[in-house]
Design an enzyme around this catalytic site. Structure first.
Site, PDB file in Angstrom:
ATOM      1  N   ARG A   6       0.826  -1.204   0.000  1.00 37.71           N
ATOM      2  CA  ARG A   6       0.000   0.000   0.000  1.00 37.71           C
ATOM      3  C   ARG A   6       0.867   1.264   0.000  1.00 37.71           C
ATOM      4  O   ARG A   6       0.450   2.326  -0.505  1.00 37.71           O
ATOM      5  CB  ARG A   6      -0.902  -0.022   1.238  1.00 37.71           C
ATOM      6  CG  ARG A   6      -1.437   1.301   1.705  1.00 37.71           C
ATOM      7  CD  ARG A   6      -2.207   1.131   2.996  1.00 37.71           C
ATOM      8  NE  ARG A   6      -2.590   2.406   3.567  1.00 37.71           N
ATOM      9  CZ  ARG A   6      -1.855   3.082   4.428  1.00 37.71           C
ATOM     10  NH1 ARG A   6      -0.688   2.610   4.813  1.00 37.71           N
ATOM     11  NH2 ARG A   6      -2.281   4.237   4.909  1.00 37.71           N
ATOM     12  N   HIS A  44       0.762   8.326  13.456  1.00 39.81           N
ATOM     13  CA  HIS A  44       1.104   7.263  12.516  1.00 39.81           C
ATOM     14  C   HIS A  44       2.044   6.245  13.152  1.00 39.81           C
ATOM     15  O   HIS A  44       2.064   5.072  12.753  1.00 39.81           O
ATOM     16  CB  HIS A  44       1.718   7.855  11.244  1.00 39.81           C
ATOM     17  CG  HIS A  44       3.113   8.359  11.407  1.00 39.81           C
ATOM     18  ND1 HIS A  44       3.413   9.626  11.840  1.00 39.81           N
ATOM     19  CD2 HIS A  44       4.312   7.743  11.208  1.00 39.81           C
ATOM     20  CE1 HIS A  44       4.718   9.792  11.885  1.00 39.81           C
ATOM     21  NE2 HIS A  44       5.285   8.668  11.521  1.00 39.81           N
TER      22      HIS A  44
END
Length: 485
Positions: free
Chosen positions: A114, A205
Site C-alpha cells: 500500500r 502514525h
C-alpha cells in the site's frame, strides 16, 4: 520413491563383412522423413517407459535406480543472513538493497505494498513535479541505512556492546516498517484532517504502525517471536509521545537508530532529507555516510566524532530549508487546505475517519481516495468533487499575507484563527466571513524546539582538545499564513 529402470546397452557383434553404417542406414530408412533429418518428434506421456518394458520382455537385465526425494529446506532463523535467500532491489538513491527472507515476508503483503500509493511528500508534487517518490522506497532506504549503521557498530564495537544477529535484524525491520501507519497524503491526514473531524485527536502514525504490525503478523502468519515483535514496535514509537524506550535498561542505543527521541539524529532523517532534496531539485551537501561511519556508542548513547559537527549542522539546517522552501511553500499549503476541506466534506458519507481506528480497514486508505471521490456518482460528494475540480483546474486558494512571530514573543503567542482575521478587519463595503478565510500556522524548528540540537548529542573529543559547538540559525520560527477561499 521413484524407480527408474534403465536397460544396459547391448553390445553389437563385430562382423568384418558388414559395414558399420549399414545397420544404422537400414534402421534410418524405416524412420519418418523428419526424424532422418535430425528432428525429434515430441514424446507422448509415458513413452519414456517403452525401452525399459522392451528390455524386460527380451530378458535383458535392467538396472534399478532409486531417486530419493530431497530433504526439506531448513527454516531460516531470526537474524540469519544468507546470500542465496536474499532478494536484490535497486534504489535510485542507495543502489542495490538486499532484502532478507523475513523482510520479504513483510514486504510481500498488501499492507506494505500500500505504501506504493502513498506519496512521501503528499501534494507537494503539484508544485514540485519531481516529488512523486513514495513511502515504499523511503522505507526500503531506511531499512538499508539501519543495516549499515548496525554493521558499522558491530564491526567496531560488536564485542564490547554485545551486538548479535538478533539486534541487527530487529533494527532493520524497525526501519522497514516504521512508516506503514501513515495515512493518505502522509502528514496531512494526521495533522490537518483528523483534528478537523475529531477535535482533540491524539492519533499518530507511529501508534498505527505498531497496531498494523500486529495485524500483519496475525493475518499472514509470519513466524516471529512475540518478544522480538514487541521490541520492533518500541523502536518505531521511540520518538513519539507514547515512547517506552526510556524504561529500557539494556542496549538503549538501539532505539536511537531509526527514530531518535533524544537528539533527533537518526537514519530516517538521513534518507528522507537526501531523497526529498534530490526529488525537488534542492541543493544539499549533507553526507549521511560520514555520520554512519563515525557513529560510536558511549554511555549507552550514540555519539559522533567532534570533527563531524558540520555534518550534524548540515543535517538540521537542510531539514529547516526543506520546511521553508518545500513543505510549507505557499502554494503547497493552499492545495493542502483545499484537499482537507474536500476530505471533510466527504467524511460524513465515506466514513474516512472511521478507518483510522481499525487496522483491519486502515490499509485500504491511500492517495487514490481523491480519484474515488472525483469519479463517484453520488450527490452526497458534490461539494468535495467541486473542490477537487478546483485543484485540477488550478483555481487555488489565494495567498494574502504572512506574519512571522518575533522570537521574544513565541512563548506567549496564540495561534491565529479565521475568527481573529474577521474580527480585526476595518469596516468596508466588502466584509469577510469566517468561511472565506483560511489560516495556516506553521512552526519550523530544528527538532528540539527553541533549543540548540547540537548541545544535546555527545561527541567523541580527543584528549587535550577544547571544543565548543554552536548553530547560527534561529532555532524556532512561527509563521501565520492567510489565504482567501
Amino acid at each position: 520413491r521413484l524407480l527408474a529402470f534403465v536397460p544396459l546397452p547391448t553390445p553389437i557383434p563385430s562382423n568384418p563383412t558388414t559395414k558399420p553404417n549399414q545397420t544404422h542406414d537400414t534402421h534410418a530408412s524405416n524412420l519418418p522423413q523428419a526424424k532422418r533429418r535430425g528432428f525429434r518428434e515430441p514424446r507422448r506421456m509415458g513413452e519414456y517407459c517403452a525401452p525399459a518394458a522392451a528390455a524386460v520382455a527380451e530378458g535383458e537385465q535392467p538396472v534399478a535406480v532409486a531417486v530419493l526425494p530431497l530433504p526439506p529446506a531448513a527454516r531460516y532463523q531470526y537474524g540469519d543472513y544468507d546470500r542465496c535467500s536474499t532478494k536484490q532491489v535497486f534504489d535510485n538513491l542507495h543502489g542495490n538493497i538486499s532484502l532478507d527472507p523475513l523482510a520479504r515476508e513483510f514486504v510481500d503483503t498488501e499492507e506494505f505494498q500500500r505504501l506504493r500509493d502513498l506519496k512521501q511528500l503528499g501534494l507537494t508534487y503539484l508544485v514540485f513535479p519531481g516529488a512523486v517518490h513514495t513511502r515504499f522506497e523511503h522505507s526500503l532506504g531506511v531499512y538499508r541505512l539501519a543495516g549499515e549503521a548496525m554493521n558499522n557498530l558491530q564491526k567496531y564495537q560488536g564485542n564490547e556492546l554485545g551486538i548479535d544477529r538478533i539486534d541487527v535484524q530487529t533494527v532493520k525491520l524497525a526501519g522497514l516498517l516504521h512508516d506503514i501507519g501513515h495515512g493518505p497524503f502522509s502528514h496531512l491526514f494526521e495533522h490537518e484532517f483528523l483534528p478537523r473531524v475529531n477535535p482533540g485527536s491524539t492519533w499518530s502514525h507511529e501508534h498505527m504502525s505498531a497496531l498494523l504490525l500486529d495485524s500483519i503478523v496475525d493475518k499472514h502468519s509470519i513466524d516471529i517471536e512475540p518478544d522480538y515483535l514487541k521490541v520492533i514496535k518500541e523502536m518505531i514509537v521511540a520518538s513519539s509521545d507514547v515512547s517506552t524506550a526510556e524504561g529500557v535498561k539494556e542496549k538503549r542505543f538501539l532505539y536511537d537508530i531509526v527514530a531518535n527521541g533524544r537528539n533527533g539524529i537518526d537514519v530516517d532523517k538521513f534518507d528522507y532529507i537526501d531523497r526529498d532534496c534530490r526529488a525537488c531539485g534542492i541543493g544539499s551537501n549533507f553526507q549521511h555516510w560520514r555520520l554512519l561511519e563515525g557513529m560510536r556508542v558511549m554511555g549507552d548513547e550514540i555519539c559522533y566524532p567532534a570533527k563531524d559537527y558540520l555534518s550534524i549542522h548540515k543535517l538540521f539546517t537542510t531539514r529547516a530549508d526543506l520546511h521553508r522552501t518545500v513543505y510549507t511553500h505557499a502554494k503547497v499549503k493552499a492545495v493542502e487546505l483545499m484537499l482537507v476541506d474536500a476530505l471533510v466534506e466527504a467524511n460524513e458519507y465515506l466514513g474516512i475517519s472511521l478507518h483510522a481506528d481499525d487496522p483491519e480497514d486502515f490499509w485500504k486508505l491511500d492517495d487514490t481516495i481523491v480519484k474515488s471521490i472525483e469519479t463517484a456518482p453520488n450527490d452526497e460528494l458534490k461539494k468535495a468533487k467541486e473542490i477537487i475540480q478546483r485543484i485540477r483546474r488550478r483555481e487555488l486558494y489565494k495567498f494574502c499575507n504572512q506574519y512571522s512571530v518575533p522570537k521574544d514573543k513565541l512563548d506567549h503567542f496564540k495561534n491565529i484563527t479565521a475568527q481573529d482575521i474577521v474580527c480585526s478587519q476595518i469596516t468596508s463595503k466588502v466584509l469577510l466571513k469566517e468561511e472565506d478565510v483560511a489560516v495556516s500556522n506553521v512552526k519550523i524548528d530544528l527538532t528540539r524546539g527553541k533549543d540548540n540540537p547540537l548541545e544535546r548529542f555527545l561527541m567523541l573529543v580527543p584528549p587535550c582538545y577544547s571544543f565548543t559547538c554552536t548553530l547560527c540559525v534561529i532555532f524556532q520560527v512561527l509563521t501565520s499564513c492567510l489565504f482567501l477561499l
